[in-house]
Design a protein around this motif. Structure first.
Motif, PDB file in Angstrom:
ATOM      1  N   LYS A  56      30.171  63.070  41.221  1.00 61.97           N
ATOM      2  CA  LYS A  56      30.604  63.581  39.918  1.00 61.97           C
ATOM      3  C   LYS A  56      29.590  63.307  38.815  1.00 61.97           C
ATOM      4  N   GLY A  57      28.517  62.592  39.158  1.00 59.37           N
ATOM      5  CA  GLY A  57      27.471  62.335  38.186  1.00 59.37           C
ATOM      6  C   GLY A  57      27.694  61.106  37.318  1.00 59.37           C
ATOM      7  N   HIS A  58      28.659  60.256  37.695  1.00 57.26           N
ATOM      8  CA  HIS A  58      28.939  59.041  36.915  1.00 57.26           C
ATOM      9  C   HIS A  58      29.024  57.832  37.852  1.00 57.26           C
ATOM     10  N   PRO A  59      27.932  57.467  38.500  1.00 52.31           N
ATOM     11  CA  PRO A  59      27.980  56.360  39.470  1.00 52.31           C
ATOM     12  C   PRO A  59      28.309  55.020  38.838  1.00 52.31           C
ATOM     13  N   GLU A  60      28.063  54.903  37.525  1.00 50.29           N
ATOM     14  CA  GLU A  60      28.335  53.626  36.869  1.00 50.29           C
ATOM     15  C   GLU A  60      29.833  53.347  36.713  1.00 50.29           C
ATOM     16  N   LYS A  61      30.667  54.397  36.803  1.00 50.52           N
ATOM     17  CA  LYS A  61      32.113  54.224  36.597  1.00 50.52           C
ATOM     18  C   LYS A  61      32.713  53.286  37.634  1.00 50.52           C
ATOM     19  N   PHE A  62      32.278  53.393  38.885  1.00 51.10           N
ATOM     20  CA  PHE A  62      32.790  52.517  39.940  1.00 51.10           C
ATOM     21  C   PHE A  62      32.572  51.060  39.576  1.00 51.10           C
ATOM     22  N   VAL A  63      31.402  50.749  39.049  1.00 52.34           N
ATOM     23  CA  VAL A  63      31.055  49.365  38.706  1.00 52.34           C
ATOM     24  C   VAL A  63      31.759  48.918  37.432  1.00 52.34           C
ATOM     25  N   PHE A  64      31.681  49.755  36.390  1.00 54.01           N
ATOM     26  CA  PHE A  64      32.276  49.371  35.106  1.00 54.01           C
ATOM     27  C   PHE A  64      33.777  49.131  35.219  1.00 54.01           C
ATOM     28  N   ASP A  65      34.471  49.978  35.978  1.00 48.26           N
ATOM     29  CA  ASP A  65      35.922  49.823  36.133  1.00 48.26           C
ATOM     30  C   ASP A  65      36.267  48.468  36.750  1.00 48.26           C
ATOM     31  N   MET A  67      34.246  45.755  36.855  1.00 50.23           N
ATOM     32  CA  MET A  67      33.814  44.672  35.970  1.00 50.23           C
ATOM     33  C   MET A  67      34.884  44.393  34.916  1.00 50.23           C
ATOM     34  N   ALA A  68      35.508  45.463  34.387  1.00 52.83           N
ATOM     35  CA  ALA A  68      36.556  45.303  33.378  1.00 52.83           C
ATOM     36  C   ALA A  68      37.837  44.738  33.979  1.00 52.83           C
ATOM     37  N   LYS A  69      38.130  45.116  35.208  1.00 48.69           N
ATOM     38  CA  LYS A  69      39.393  44.701  35.830  1.00 48.69           C
ATOM     39  C   LYS A  69      39.320  43.314  36.446  1.00 48.69           C
ATOM     40  N   SER A  72      33.115  40.294  34.888  1.00 52.20           N
ATOM     41  CA  SER A  72      31.844  40.871  34.451  1.00 52.20           C
ATOM     42  C   SER A  72      30.662  40.223  35.158  1.00 52.20           C
ATOM     43  N   ASN A  73      30.923  39.181  35.946  1.00 54.99           N
ATOM     44  CA  ASN A  73      29.853  38.475  36.648  1.00 54.99           C
ATOM     45  C   ASN A  73      29.764  38.839  38.122  1.00 54.99           C
ATOM     46  N   VAL A  74      30.933  38.861  38.800  1.00 54.45           N
ATOM     47  CA  VAL A  74      30.929  39.160  40.230  1.00 54.45           C
ATOM     48  C   VAL A  74      32.308  39.645  40.652  1.00 54.45           C
ATOM     49  N   PHE A  75      32.350  40.626  41.529  1.00 49.90           N
ATOM     50  CA  PHE A  75      33.616  41.081  42.118  1.00 49.90           C
ATOM     51  C   PHE A  75      33.344  41.494  43.561  1.00 49.90           C
ATOM     52  N   ARG A  76      34.403  41.561  44.358  1.00 47.88           N
ATOM     53  CA  ARG A  76      34.242  41.930  45.762  1.00 47.88           C
ATOM     54  C   ARG A  76      34.845  43.316  46.016  1.00 47.88           C
ATOM     55  N   THR A  77      34.307  43.970  47.024  1.00 54.35           N
ATOM     56  CA  THR A  77      34.801  45.280  47.412  1.00 54.35           C
ATOM     57  C   THR A  77      34.517  45.480  48.902  1.00 54.35           C
ATOM     58  N   VAL A  84      31.583  43.384  50.662  1.00 53.84           N
ATOM     59  CA  VAL A  84      30.486  43.339  49.688  1.00 53.84           C
ATOM     60  C   VAL A  84      30.905  42.556  48.456  1.00 53.84           C
ATOM     61  N   ALA A  85      29.988  41.714  47.961  1.00 52.95           N
ATOM     62  CA  ALA A  85      30.162  41.056  46.670  1.00 52.95           C
ATOM     63  C   ALA A  85      29.126  41.641  45.718  1.00 52.95           C
ATOM     64  N   VAL A  86      29.570  42.169  44.581  1.00 54.65           N
ATOM     65  CA  VAL A  86      28.685  42.793  43.606  1.00 54.65           C
ATOM     66  C   VAL A  86      28.417  41.801  42.480  1.00 54.65           C
ATOM     67  N   PHE A  87      27.162  41.366  42.357  1.00 53.66           N
ATOM     68  CA  PHE A  87      26.756  40.437  41.311  1.00 53.66           C
ATOM     69  C   PHE A  87      26.176  41.234  40.145  1.00 53.66           C
ATOM     70  N   CYS A  88      26.554  40.880  38.911  1.00 51.99           N
ATOM     71  CA  CYS A  88      26.185  41.672  37.735  1.00 51.99           C
ATOM     72  C   CYS A  88      25.443  40.833  36.693  1.00 51.99           C
ATOM     73  N   GLY A  89      24.436  41.439  36.067  1.00 48.05           N
ATOM     74  CA  GLY A  89      23.768  40.822  34.923  1.00 48.05           C
ATOM     75  C   GLY A  89      22.696  39.811  35.262  1.00 48.05           C
TER      76      GLY A  89
END
Length: 319
Positions: A56-65, A67-69, A72-77, A84-89
């Motif tokens: 859809k052209g918005h790949p950042e939405k998956f991450v931002f959603d 991070m907000a929920k 903002s540092n790390v979440f798992r999926t 997978v653990a996604v580390f941010c910043g």
């Protein structure tokens, strides 16, 4: 294909700008101390939503959603069949680069095993990375690079003459991909014929798109097409390797003409040489590793030169 690769490019830009790192982890070793998050639906996990935001052209939405929920540092999926653990910043950068080969290490999901079978069978990703780091610096020494400048200039001129000159409009990213792939084929295995490179490129595009896809090995899926493309490219490389050995025996090949010659003649610390299949996988991995990164860099250079004519003018005049 072009649309999918464009979305992968946009995802690459987002990941760089957000300083994101996708780390795979083992639940048994991690224990109960896991970051917040969810795994999604059985089988499809969160992969479908992850890919959907790209399309859809918005790949950042998956991450931002997430991070907000969650954090903002790390979440798992759960992506592409792996936890997978996604580390941010900035903290993610500090953690990753200060703990390389300690708390974190290079690793690929099991879905990649079918694409690069020999590397998986011979040793771990960590050992493979160490081997390549020890081998490649000798090839990329300043003295060794000097002999490649003329080759790179020759291919660059041919590319611009055939693809850019006398055109009212050009789409840079696909052309940049073709250019970097042609250059890599010449420097890695001495393939210079545009028709031969184009045949490689068609299968290579299938392979690249299949690596980042749902790992469903069924007829018609991107993953199945990637497996077939990987097997085709590996067979082609295997034939090139065999011919190179013949050329060495007949004195027609040079030990320094490309990375293939370097790999064939360079042994490890134990005096062992890589097998032909292993060399084919290594070269295939190098082609993939430098594909999107180099072509993306070339594309952004052209973009900024077009947007900043005063800079373009200075570059054109060499000042």
């Amino acid at each position: 294909m072009e649309y999918l690769l464009a979305t992968l490019l946009s995802l690459f830009v987002v990941l760089v700008s957000l300083s994101l790192h996708f780390l795979f982890f083992n639940t048994k070793k991690s224990g109960k101390f896991l970051p917040p998050g969810r795994t999604g639906w059985p089988v499809i996990e969160e992969s479908l939503e992850f890919l959907s935001t790209e399309w859809k052209g918005h790949p950042e939405k998956f991450v931002f959603d997430r991070m907000a929920k969650y954090s903002s540092n790390v979440f798992r999926t759960f992506l592409l069949g792996e936890k997978v653990a996604v580390f941010c910043g900035a903290p993610a950068n500090k953690f990753l680069f200060s703990n390389e080969n300690k708390l974190v290490q290079a690793w690929w999901p099991t879905s990649v095993d079918k694409l690069f079978p020999s590397s998986v069978a011979t040793s771990s990703s960590k050992e493979e990375a160490i081997k390549m780091r020890k081998m490649l610096p000798n090839f990329f020494k300043p003295d060794a690079l000097k002999q490649h400048v003329g080759i790179m200039d020759h291919i660059t001129q041919r590319h611009f003459a055939s693809r850019w000159d006398n055109k009212d409009e050009v789409v840079v990213f696909p052309l940049a991909k073709r250019y970097t792939f042609w250059l890599a084929c010449r420097l890695f295995v001495s393939i210079e014929d545009p028709n031969h490179v184009a045949r490689f490129a068609d299968y290579f595009d299938l392979l690249v798109s299949g690596i980042i896809s749902m790992p469903i090995d069924l007829p018609g899926t991107p993953y199945r097409r990637a497996i077939k493309a990987s097997n085709f490219i590996r067979k082609e490389l295997h034939a090139i390797i065999k011919q190179r050995k013949i050329d060495f025996a007949e004195g027609k090949a040079s030990p320094t003409q490309d990375i293939l010659s370097h790999m064939l003649l360079t042994s490890d610390e134990d005096g062992k040489f890589m097998t032909e299949l292993d060399i084919a996988d290594k070269i295939l991995g190098l082609l993939i590793g430098g594909h999107d990164t180099a072509s993306s860099a070339c594309t952004f250079i052209v973009k900024y030169l077009a947007e900043l004519p005063h800079i373009y003018d200075k570059v054109y005049r060499g000042t």
